[in-house]
Scaffold this active site. Structure first.
Site, PDB file in Angstrom:
ATOM      1  N   ALA A 183       0.949  -1.369  -0.016  1.00  0.00           N
ATOM      2  CA  ALA A 183       0.015   0.246  -0.412  1.00  0.00           C
ATOM      3  C   ALA A 183       1.240   1.135   0.042  1.00  0.00           C
ATOM      4  CB  ALA A 183      -1.221   0.527   1.137  1.00  0.00           C
ATOM      5  N   ASP A 184       1.727   1.016   1.081  1.00  0.00           N
ATOM      6  CA  ASP A 184       2.853   2.239   0.669  1.00  0.00           C
ATOM      7  C   ASP A 184       3.942   2.831  -0.355  1.00  0.00           C
ATOM      8  OD1 ASP A 184       2.826   3.559   3.283  1.00  0.00           O
ATOM      9  OD2 ASP A 184       4.023   2.032   4.203  1.00  0.00           O
ATOM     10  N   LEU A 185       4.001   1.909  -0.791  1.00  0.00           N
ATOM     11  CA  LEU A 185       4.508   1.523  -2.301  1.00  0.00           C
ATOM     12  C   LEU A 185       3.804   1.462  -2.875  1.00  0.00           C
ATOM     13  CD1 LEU A 185       6.729  -1.498  -1.832  1.00  0.00           C
ATOM     14  CD2 LEU A 185       7.486   0.064  -1.444  1.00  0.00           C
TER      15      LEU A 185
END
Length: 262
Positions: A183-185
């Site tokens: 999700a961050d990436l």
């Protein structure tokens, strides 16, 4: 020459989504200046991920340094300074740097930048061409805007864990997160694309833009064909996509097969 040679980026982000974005831009040739927290009582200073080890990079003497692999994996090709943005002197320095920058990236909680006089409206007045990217868990508006955004929670809320892992009717079934913080990436990569589009807009019009990038928005978008399956037929048939292990939800053959030994 690199594609983004001459682009100056002021990076006030930390941990992963923001740093992944600015690292990608740095790989493309942008000059990224990372602004980190100075050492203080109770905090060692710098991006939190500097201490997220082991493993730590080893020095020439073979001993561990203070640089964690996690930090190094998201911050290559950047220059770094320390600045306390909670002080008037620190705020003045950031405004001076932003006046000469092309891009400003931050992932503070909603409202924090305004408290420091470093929000989009304030910096836009100094530098109308500035592309300003805010990265949060749930965006700048809406009922969840004040909540902190963590990858694990976003994978669950955004539906990814409901379609990852072995089928519920098999041993080991149940929600599973992906092995890296996707999700961050994903959000970092979406932010990279949005920033480049906004830079193109600024080149043509002389006006910067405020990019509102949210982890939840990105995770829902990355459900891709599974999300489209539900929108096309799921609401009518009551079928919510589920876990399929190593099989494919749309096509066959696409699964694990037993094979003869060599």
């Amino acid at each position: 020459m690199n594609a983004l040679d001459g682009i100056r980026i002021l990076d006030l982000s930390r941990v992963l989504a923001g740093p992944w974005c600015t690292q990608t831009l740095a790989d493309l040739g942008a000059d990224v200046v990372k602004v980190e927290r100075p050492r203080s009582d109770g905090h060692p200073g710098g991006d939190d991920t500097r201490g997220w080890g082991p493993p730590f990079l080893k020095g020439r003497d073979g001993a561990d340094t203070a640089e964690a692999a996690y930090y190094l994996g998201a911050n290559r090709n950047k220059r770094s300074i320390t600045c306390d943005i909670a002080t008037p002197e620190g705020q003045a320095l950031i405004r001076e740097l932003a006046a000469k920058a092309d891009v400003f990236v931050e992932n503070y909680k909603v409202g924090d930048m305004a408290r420091y006089g470093l929000d989009f409206a304030s910096l836009h007045a100094l530098n109308p061409r500035l592309v300003y990217c805010s990265i949060t868990g749930f965006g700048q508006t809406g009922p969840y805007k004040d909540r902190a955004g963590y990858d694990y929670a976003i994978q669950g809320m955004g539906g990814l864990m409901s379609v990852t892992g072995e089928r519920d009717d098999l041993p080991g079934g149940g929600p599973q997160k992906v092995g890296v913080a996707v999700a961050d990436l994903f959000t970092g990569l979406y932010a990279t694309v949005a920033i480049q589009a906004a830079l193109r807009h600024a080149e043509r019009t002389g006006e910067g833009q405020h990019i509102d990038m949210a982890l939840l928005d990105t995770q829902v978008a990355m459900l891709a064909n599974l999300g489209a399956n539900y929108l096309v037929r799921g609401r009518e048939e009551g079928k919510v996509p589920g876990r399929a292990g190593n099989a494919h939800i749309n096509i066959v053959p696409y699964q694990v097969f037993e094979v003869a030994p060599d």
